[in-house]
Design an enzyme around this catalytic site. Sequence first.
Site, short mmCIF file in Angstrom:
data_model
loop_
_atom_site.label_atom_id
_atom_site.label_comp_id
_atom_site.label_asym_id
_atom_site.label_seq_id
_atom_site.Cartn_x
_atom_site.Cartn_y
_atom_site.Cartn_z
CB THR A 3 -0.89 0.01 1.27
OG1 THR A 3 -1.55 -1.24 1.34
CG2 THR A 3 -1.90 1.13 1.24
CG HIS A 16 1.64 5.56 -16.41
ND1 HIS A 16 2.84 6.22 -16.26
CD2 HIS A 16 1.75 4.43 -15.68
CE1 HIS A 16 3.63 5.51 -15.46
NE2 HIS A 16 3.00 4.42 -15.09
CE LYS A 23 0.66 7.40 -12.94
NZ LYS A 23 0.40 6.81 -11.62
#
Length: 260
Positions: free
Chosen positions: A88, A147, A151
């Site tokens: 995380t 990307h 995103k």
Amino acid sequence: MNIAIIGYGKMGKMIEKAAIDGKHNIVTIVDPVVLESSAFPGTRVYKRIEEAKNIDDADAAIEFTQPATAVANIKALAERKIPTVVGTTGWHDHLDEVKQAVEKAGSSLIWSSNFSMGVNLFYRIAWYASKLVDAFPEFDVGGFEAHHNKKLDSPSGTAKTLAEGVLDRIERKKKVVWETLNRKPAPDELHFPSLRIGSAPGRHSLIFDSPADIIEITHNARNRESFASGAIRAAQWLTTGGKRQGVFTIDEMLKDLLGI
Ligand SMILES: NC(=O)c1ccc[n+]([C@@H]2O[C@H](COP(=O)([O-])OP(=O)(O)OC[C@H]3O[C@@H](n4cnc5c(N)ncnc54)[C@H](O)[C@@H]3O)[C@@H](O)[C@H]2O)c1
């Protein structure tokens, strides 16, 4: 290895698949909003670590949840002395608090914002190349990342880590310019813009450009599999080769594995 999966979202499911492929056992899964495993329909997913059946049989827990929940999960796992891999992101402001909890419990933890072995190797290759290029002023240095168009942020965290490492190794570059330039770049600026397009899972390119030739070093992710396999590898590193205690980063693991 007996693995507990904490967080059963996109990454938790990838970890389940990678664990099954690697012939590991999944002893329990924890996620407050999912009811059952998709790989093993009928196998219950528990809402909290405290109630998760068989959790104490885990050799390691792999935690990919959310910034707001990671610290409490880490503490609960430390109290049970379960070696923990934390993928995380967004909780690192609490690192001191986490270190204290893990050390006090005599437990172990490894964390990284990027568990892809490919990306971690790419950093080292790009940084070593930067050190070499530092001696050749005819090469300008820059790069870009690309990307998918969903995103939310730019530049990527990977681009930031990559570029910081390049600045540390190339004396003539002093700062990174991420945004569009409506002027010439200054000689001490490293230009590293972001492209958002289609469904690209993530590309990072570092470019050394001389009047005579160009050297490009690129990492191109195919999918998220490398994060999951890297997290399982980290769990193995944490739990084998002697009792590791305390808090580690992926850098320590790679130094150990690569001997550098
Ligand atoms: N380190 C890496 O290599 C790497 C790679 C990919 C993603 N990430 C990070 O991993 C995290 C998870 O990513 P994702 O794509 O799987 O997100 P996701 O949103 O698909 O899944 C997160 C899951 O965590 C669950 N969750 C929330 N609170 C929880 C709790 N207290 N206990 C257990 N589960 C809980 C949610 O219900 C959800 O199912 C994000 O922070 C992401 O940035 C890290």
